[in-house]
Motif scaffolding. Structure first.
Motif, PDB file in Angstrom:
ATOM      1  N   GLN A  41      51.649  45.030  29.643  1.00 29.94           N
ATOM      2  CA  GLN A  41      51.384  46.159  28.743  1.00 29.94           C
ATOM      3  C   GLN A  41      49.937  46.271  28.290  1.00 29.94           C
ATOM      4  N   TRP A  42      49.239  45.158  28.238  1.00 31.89           N
ATOM      5  CA  TRP A  42      47.853  45.233  27.766  1.00 31.89           C
ATOM      6  C   TRP A  42      46.954  45.976  28.740  1.00 31.89           C
ATOM      7  N   ALA A  43      47.291  45.877  30.021  1.00 27.68           N
ATOM      8  CA  ALA A  43      46.320  46.293  31.039  1.00 27.68           C
ATOM      9  C   ALA A  43      45.864  47.750  30.901  1.00 27.68           C
ATOM     10  N   PRO A  44      46.766  48.746  30.831  1.00 22.95           N
ATOM     11  CA  PRO A  44      46.276  50.130  30.795  1.00 22.95           C
ATOM     12  C   PRO A  44      45.382  50.401  29.595  1.00 22.95           C
ATOM     13  N   ASP A  45      45.762  49.887  28.418  1.00 19.41           N
ATOM     14  CA  ASP A  45      44.952  50.135  27.228  1.00 19.41           C
ATOM     15  C   ASP A  45      43.576  49.502  27.359  1.00 19.41           C
ATOM     16  N   VAL A  46      43.562  48.270  27.855  1.00 19.69           N
ATOM     17  CA  VAL A  46      42.274  47.589  27.975  1.00 19.69           C
ATOM     18  C   VAL A  46      41.390  48.287  29.005  1.00 19.69           C
ATOM     19  N   TYR A  47      41.974  48.658  30.142  1.00 17.13           N
ATOM     20  CA  TYR A  47      41.171  49.302  31.183  1.00 17.13           C
ATOM     21  C   TYR A  47      40.610  50.623  30.675  1.00 17.13           C
ATOM     22  N   GLU A  48      41.442  51.337  29.919  1.00 18.63           N
ATOM     23  CA  GLU A  48      41.020  52.652  29.463  1.00 18.63           C
ATOM     24  C   GLU A  48      39.902  52.531  28.441  1.00 18.63           C
ATOM     25  N   GLY A  49      40.039  51.557  27.534  1.00 22.79           N
ATOM     26  CA  GLY A  49      39.079  51.461  26.444  1.00 22.79           C
ATOM     27  C   GLY A  49      37.806  50.732  26.824  1.00 22.79           C
ATOM     28  N   ALA A  50      37.923  49.731  27.669  1.00 24.30           N
ATOM     29  CA  ALA A  50      36.759  48.911  28.000  1.00 24.30           C
ATOM     30  C   ALA A  50      35.729  49.758  28.736  1.00 24.30           C
ATOM     31  N   PRO A  51      34.451  49.353  28.696  1.00 17.91           N
ATOM     32  CA  PRO A  51      33.461  50.023  29.535  1.00 17.91           C
ATOM     33  C   PRO A  51      33.955  50.029  30.985  1.00 17.91           C
ATOM     34  N   THR A  52      33.700  51.098  31.718  1.00 19.25           N
ATOM     35  CA  THR A  52      34.295  51.224  33.049  1.00 19.25           C
ATOM     36  C   THR A  52      33.887  50.082  33.977  1.00 19.25           C
ATOM     37  N   THR A  53      32.637  49.648  33.848  1.00 22.29           N
ATOM     38  CA  THR A  53      32.207  48.533  34.701  1.00 22.29           C
ATOM     39  C   THR A  53      33.038  47.294  34.410  1.00 22.29           C
ATOM     40  N   ILE A  54      33.332  47.110  33.105  1.00 12.75           N
ATOM     41  CA  ILE A  54      34.103  45.916  32.736  1.00 12.75           C
ATOM     42  C   ILE A  54      35.555  46.076  33.181  1.00 12.75           C
ATOM     43  N   ALA A  55      36.057  47.302  33.111  1.00 15.51           N
ATOM     44  CA  ALA A  55      37.409  47.519  33.632  1.00 15.51           C
ATOM     45  C   ALA A  55      37.449  47.133  35.107  1.00 15.51           C
ATOM     46  N   ALA A  56      36.412  47.536  35.841  1.00  9.43           N
ATOM     47  CA  ALA A  56      36.344  47.161  37.256  1.00  9.43           C
ATOM     48  C   ALA A  56      36.329  45.648  37.396  1.00  9.43           C
ATOM     49  N   PHE A  57      35.534  45.006  36.532  1.00  7.78           N
ATOM     50  CA  PHE A  57      35.389  43.557  36.609  1.00  7.78           C
ATOM     51  C   PHE A  57      36.715  42.866  36.292  1.00  7.78           C
ATOM     52  N   ILE A  58      37.360  43.286  35.176  1.00  9.14           N
ATOM     53  CA  ILE A  58      38.621  42.646  34.777  1.00  9.14           C
ATOM     54  C   ILE A  58      39.680  42.822  35.860  1.00  9.14           C
ATOM     55  N   SER A  59      39.671  44.012  36.484  1.00  9.00           N
ATOM     56  CA  SER A  59      40.714  44.266  37.471  1.00  9.00           C
ATOM     57  C   SER A  59      40.481  43.465  38.736  1.00  9.00           C
ATOM     58  N   ALA A  60      39.285  42.976  38.959  1.00  7.93           N
ATOM     59  CA  ALA A  60      38.988  42.323  40.236  1.00  7.93           C
ATOM     60  C   ALA A  60      38.970  40.798  40.112  1.00  7.93           C
ATOM     61  N   GLY A  61      37.804  40.241  39.773  1.00  7.00           N
ATOM     62  CA  GLY A  61      37.619  38.799  39.799  1.00  7.00           C
ATOM     63  C   GLY A  61      38.668  38.016  39.016  1.00  7.00           C
ATOM     64  N   PRO A  62      38.838  38.326  37.718  1.00  6.83           N
ATOM     65  CA  PRO A  62      39.792  37.540  36.927  1.00  6.83           C
ATOM     66  C   PRO A  62      41.199  37.568  37.489  1.00  6.83           C
ATOM     67  N   LYS A  63      41.580  38.697  38.062  1.00  3.51           N
ATOM     68  CA  LYS A  63      42.912  38.747  38.662  1.00  3.51           C
ATOM     69  C   LYS A  63      42.974  37.786  39.849  1.00  3.51           C
ATOM     70  N   ALA A  64      41.923  37.800  40.647  1.00  9.47           N
ATOM     71  CA  ALA A  64      41.877  36.883  41.788  1.00  9.47           C
ATOM     72  C   ALA A  64      41.890  35.437  41.300  1.00  9.47           C
TER      73      ALA A  64
END
Lengths: 489, 532
Positions: free
Chosen positions: A229-252
């Motif tokens: 549940q956190w993911a959509p809110d965080v991605y939407e609110g975070a700076p877009t570059t950071i959303a890209a970052f969170i969705s990529a490296g940390p997930k890996a």
């Protein structure tokens, strides 16, 4: 009791050391006001490129050694994940330079935190010890909490940071509790140690409870349904570059530790956890894709899509064979490149009054902004898994490993077969919402003329690299497939 | 090598147009036309280099190629053709320049994108017909969706977005299951996607019923077989003219090609057991498509539903599993590509003049547009199946093959034959309403065909007559390849399956009395083919 100081082979730690020195340099140079803040971004990139080069060298040499009393393992598995993290970091840094703008004082900590998070990820991938993995996880997560709330003036960003912190801390607690229970059952936190203990002793309920708590903890970190549940809110609110970052490296990174613990420490109770993983994978793909259809905000859509992609990676883990692991690794790399590329294309569609995030804003962009249209289309087609893009190869390999595990000459594992079919059907569902953006860009007329900012060159370079990567892996997958196949645990 | 050139030459055109797209409209059109014509000319080399006697795939290095591609997964770049794919390849390379010429003045926006999509589509379709590696096949099969998606979605009609998404989702849903099937075959084929070794496998595969189903549904959606046909009228009506031509002419054949290439020879037992289910669906498609076509007020929709009907014949012929029926089906794939392609072109030409496709808006065109009316008549008759034109040969072979050789009740064939009559009803009735009567003022002022449009249609007419008069040119090269398929299919059936033109009476194979005349003709054709 004499304390033995273990022999340390520093050359094996090169990637990590390079990142540490880079972050120190960034820290120091941030204090000098006369230096353009953009330089810090370039320093980050140079550092990450050197670390990448070191990782590739070590990987090619076929390194497999442990350091610090077996707590830290430099094997091709961790080195391959290093490549994933560093590629993500480089791409994110490239798209960040123009995003953050000029002359802002706050840029130093930004790059510093990105590098710290990268270091955390590398620790997670190389951790041969649950405590080290936890350490890496916390290092990464704490940096990300700050980064998600980096735009202090924006309420959405602050909210994202806060939400991420609260739920992330919760997840860390689960994770730590899981480690504690496993320690209680096995008497050790070393991954090979646990595996050894499992073969000799019968399984205790304590161990199973610990295993499932670990699944919950990782589930939060990599955004698996129902812990997403956190993911959509965080991605939407975070700076877009950071959303890209969170969705990529940390997930890996989450998956790196997830797969290592489950495939190396807990293979003997595989029958206990595969069922759960299969169910979670089905749920994650389906929920992620179906909810993504309903989104009108492109960042939220990408958030749900990245949830669904975690489900595809779980298929690789559920297959629980060598091909499963290497397909998950390959998929994560491909996914990082194309997802950062998609977020980069979102940043490219920037107007004077900020980003245009509603999908309907993209109407007619395909013809008015051909470059943007091509980048976005390519990334979305790759996410949807159309050939000849990397996304297709990744999905194909994942499904192949699962079918291999499922279809034996005499028996058919119906669970795994249904998992593959659910995955394949999900691919078709996901095509619907990815293509909808393409439809909007090329097939609808804009309602109002939006003035788009001129393209920043660094962003275009970043996107071009991602696009080349996506096509290259799609057409010549052997370039990555062979390293991934050799890097299995 | 030649085959690779044919497949990838259009892709080269895509790159060339992408680089030179600022050169202006005529340059873009010129490049597209030259490249597609060049592809056609090169592809004629496939025909001249073709050895009709070879069973299975051609072995000449020009027509066959195998290179390692993704060694780690047992995937190779493996292409080749046999007598079945030869004609589909030639049909594709033949129709593409025609389409480019037909679209000469009708594209208003994004001309370079349009031509690039068309050429990329050509590469995709050619790849599907030539791939001998299941992975490669799947790559082309999926990749070809993207340009078609853009063709319908950007240059289509009013409801184009609905139509294009429906088209893509239907196809993807089918191919998702096929992907699972392909993977399951891979592990039974010694970890390889090689189609040639798969075809050479003796005995049945594990889980062959499920695998058959996984493949068949994907192809049935593409054909489209009733009840998977609902995407087709939408896609056809909304697609731009050349999109419809390619869709009807080539894309639908990918489904029937898949059946004859994969479903029948790989899973003969499953195909045999599924025949009682599939043949009724094909016949429902024939009759239902014809009946719905009859009541369509929209010309394009009428032609679209006639496709459902015609493709039903093709599926019927394939599942007759007789040599004659399958040969007829393959020939009918080509026929349908030519006739229906020409019909869509003609409808497009009249739409450009009148900006309407409603039959009620027309009338009396024959007086003002004699050339148009003549060509339209020939194509209409070819679609109905008038002897002397191509449609007759294909449909007759299918019906005869199903009647005498089909492993199902002859009543089915009787029902199917009514489709031929219905075709005459809806086509001729349409022709009468559009062409005869007195033209109103708008229709009276319509100009006849321009030279460019005649050039577009003439080559198709040539082949319509050629196939009708001398089908052996086309039957001869495919004979051996169809023979391979029928051999595979017959493996599990009893030995006394009747040969062409023979039936079993009291356990002995005899020539039927009623069919004496027809069989005599057909045996002549066969013998002639053998002696050549």
């Amino acid at each position: 009791m004499p304390v033995e100081i273990p022999e340390i082979n520093w050359s094996l730690l090169m990637p990590q050391l390079v990142i540490v020195s880079t972050l120190l340099i960034v820290l120091v140079f941030d204090m000098i006001d006369s230096i353009s803040k953009k330089t810090l971004g370039w320093m980050t990139i140079v550092g990450a490129v050197i670390a990448l080069w070191a990782s590739i060298n070590l990987l090619q040499a076929g390194t497999d050694q442990t350091q610090f009393n077996d707590m830290f393992r430099i094997d091709s598995y961790s080195l391959f994940f290093n490549i994933i993290f560093l590629v993500s970091t480089i791409l994110v840094a490239l798209i960040s330079i123009s995003y953050l703008g000029k002359g802002d004082k706050k840029q130093g900590p930004y790059y510093l935190l990105i590098l710290l998070a990268t270091l955390g990820m590398m620790l997670m991938a190389a951790g041969n010890e649950l405590i080290i993995i936890f350490l890496g996880l916390e290092l990464m997560s704490l940096s990300l909490y700050v980064l998600a709330g980096y735009f202090r003036e924006s309420p959405a960003s602050s909210e994202a940071g806060m939400k991420y912190l609260l739920l992330g801390a919760f997840a860390s607690a689960f994770f730590l509790y899981g480690i504690a229970l496993i320690y209680g059952a096995a008497g050790t936190t070393s991954i090979p140690g646990i595996a050894e203990k499992l073969t000799t002793e019968s399984q205790s309920p304590l161990l199973l409870a610990g295993t499932f708590l670990l699944i919950v903890g990782f589930g939060f970190k990599v955004a698996i349904v129902p812990f997403h549940q956190w993911a959509p809110d965080v991605y939407e609110g975070a700076p877009t570059t950071i959303a890209a970052f969170i969705s990529a490296g940390p997930k890996a990174a989450g998956f790196a530790a997830f797969i290592r613990i489950f495939m190396e420490a807990l293979p003997d109770i595989q029958s206990e956890w595969t069922g759960v993983i299969v169910l979670l994978a089905m749920l994650t793909m389906t929920v992620g894709n179906v909810i993504a259809i309903a989104q009108t905000n492109i960042k939220r859509m990408l958030a749900y899509s990245s949830i669904a992609h975690a489900g595809y990676v779980l298929i690789g883990l559920a297959a629980a064979n060598d091909d499963g692991t290497s397909s998950a690794m390959l998929y994560l790399l491909v996914y990082c490149v194309m997802n950062i590329g998609a977020f980069g294309a979102v940043i490219l569609a920037r107007t004077a009054d900020g980003e245009s995030l509603t999908i309907s804003d993209y109407a007619g962009l395909g013809f008015r902004k051909p470059l943007l249209g091509i980048f976005m289309t390519l990334m979305l087609l790759s996410l949807a898994g159309f050939p000849p893009t990397a996304g297709f190869v990744g999905k194909f390999y994942i499904f192949k490993s699962a079918v291999q595990a499922a279809v034996q000459p005499d028996v058919v594992n119906t669970w795994l077969v249904s998992l593959v079919i659910v995955g394949a059907v999900n691919t078709a569902i996901s095509a619907f919402y990815y293509l909808r953006v393409v439809v909007t860009m090329y097939m609808r007329e804009p309602e109002e003329e939006l003035e788009f900012n001129p393209y920043p060159s660094t962003l275009v370079i970043g996107l071009a690299l991602a696009a080349i990567g996506v096509l290259l892996i799609g057409i010549l997958p052997s370039l990555l497939l062979n390293p991934a196949q050799n890097a299995v645990l | 090598m030649l085959l690779s050139i044919v497949i990838f030459l259009p892709l080269l055109g895509v790159i060339a147009i992408a680089l030179l797209r600022n050169m202006g409209a005529s340059a873009i059109k010129g490049i597209a036309l030259v490249i597609s014509l060049l592809t056609f000319v090169v592809s004629i080399g496939l025909y001249t280099g073709f050895e009709a006697g070879i069973d299975g795939f051609q072995t000449d290095s020009q027509l066959y190629q195998k290179l390692p591609w993704i060694a780690g997964l047992g995937i190779s770049y493996h292409i080749g053709i046999d007598g079945i794919s030869l004609w589909l390849v030639l049909l594709t390379t033949f129709l593409t320049p025609i389409c480019i010429l037909a679209a000469w003045n009708s594209v208003e926006k994004g001309l370079s994108g349009f031509m690039m999509s068309l050429l990329a589509l050509e590469t995709g379709m050619l790849g599907v017909f030539c791939a001998l590696d299941l992975f490669l096949f799947f790559v082309f099969w999926e990749a070809m969706l993207i340009p078609m998606y853009f063709l319908i979605g950007i240059w289509g009609g009013e409801r184009r977005i609905y139509a294009t998404i429906k088209f893509v989702l239907y196809t993807m849903a089918g191919s998702a299951l096929m992907l699972v099937g392909i993977l399951a075959l891979y592990f039974q084929n010694g970890n390889s996607f090689d189609l040639v070794t798969l075809l050479a496998t003796e005995g049945t595969f594990d889980h062959s019923y499920l695998l058959f189903l996984a493949f068949f549904i994907a192809f049935a959606i593409k054909v489209p077989l009733f009840p998977f046909h609902t995407w087709l009228p939408d896609a056809h009506v909304e697609a731009p003219t050349v999109g419809s031509v390619i869709l009807a002419g080539v894309l639908l054949k990918m489904g029937t090609y898949g059946i004859v290439r994969f479903c029948l020879p790989l899973f003969p037992q499953a195909a045999a057991d599924a025949t009682p289910w599939i043949v009724p669906l094909a016949i429902i498609g024939i009759i239902y498509g014809a009946l719905v076509a009859m009541v369509q007020p929209d010309l394009k929709k009428l032609v679209a539903y006639s496709s459902v009907s015609h493709l039903g014949f093709v599926v019927l012929g394939l599942f007759s599993k007789s040599h004659l029926g399958i040969q007829g089906s393959v020939l009918q794939m080509i026929n349908h590509g030519l006739s229906t392609g020409a019909l869509f072109l003609l409808v497009g030409m009249i739409y450009e003049r009148r900006h309407s496709r409603m039959i009620v808006d027309f009338g009396g065109l024959a007086k003002k547009m004699p050339i148009f009316a003549t060509i339209f008549l020939i194509v209409t008759l070819s679609s109905i199946g008038l002897p002397g034109l191509n449609g007759f040969v294909g449909e007759f072979m299918i019906l005869l093959g199903s009647f005498v050789g089909g492993a199902f009740s002859k009543w089915y064939v009787v029902f199917a034959t009514t489709g031929v009559i219905l075709a005459a009803v809806y086509m001729l009735w349409m022709f009468q309403r559009v062409m005869f009567g007195t033209p109103d003022n708008t229709n009276a002022s319509l100009p006849d065909l321009k030279p460019r449009e005649i050039v577009v249609l003439l080559p198709i007419l040539l082949f319509i007559v050629w196939i009708g008069v001398h089908p052996n040119t086309f039957l001869k090269p495919m004979k051996a390849s169809v023979g391979v398929v029928t051999e595979k299919v017959k493996v599990n059936e009893s030995d006394n399956t009747p040969e062409v033109g023979q039936v079993i009476i009291d356990g002995e194979t005899q020539d039927p009395v009623i069919l004496k005349v027809e069989t005599a003709t057909l045996q002549l054709i066969e013998e002639e083919a053998q002696t050549k």
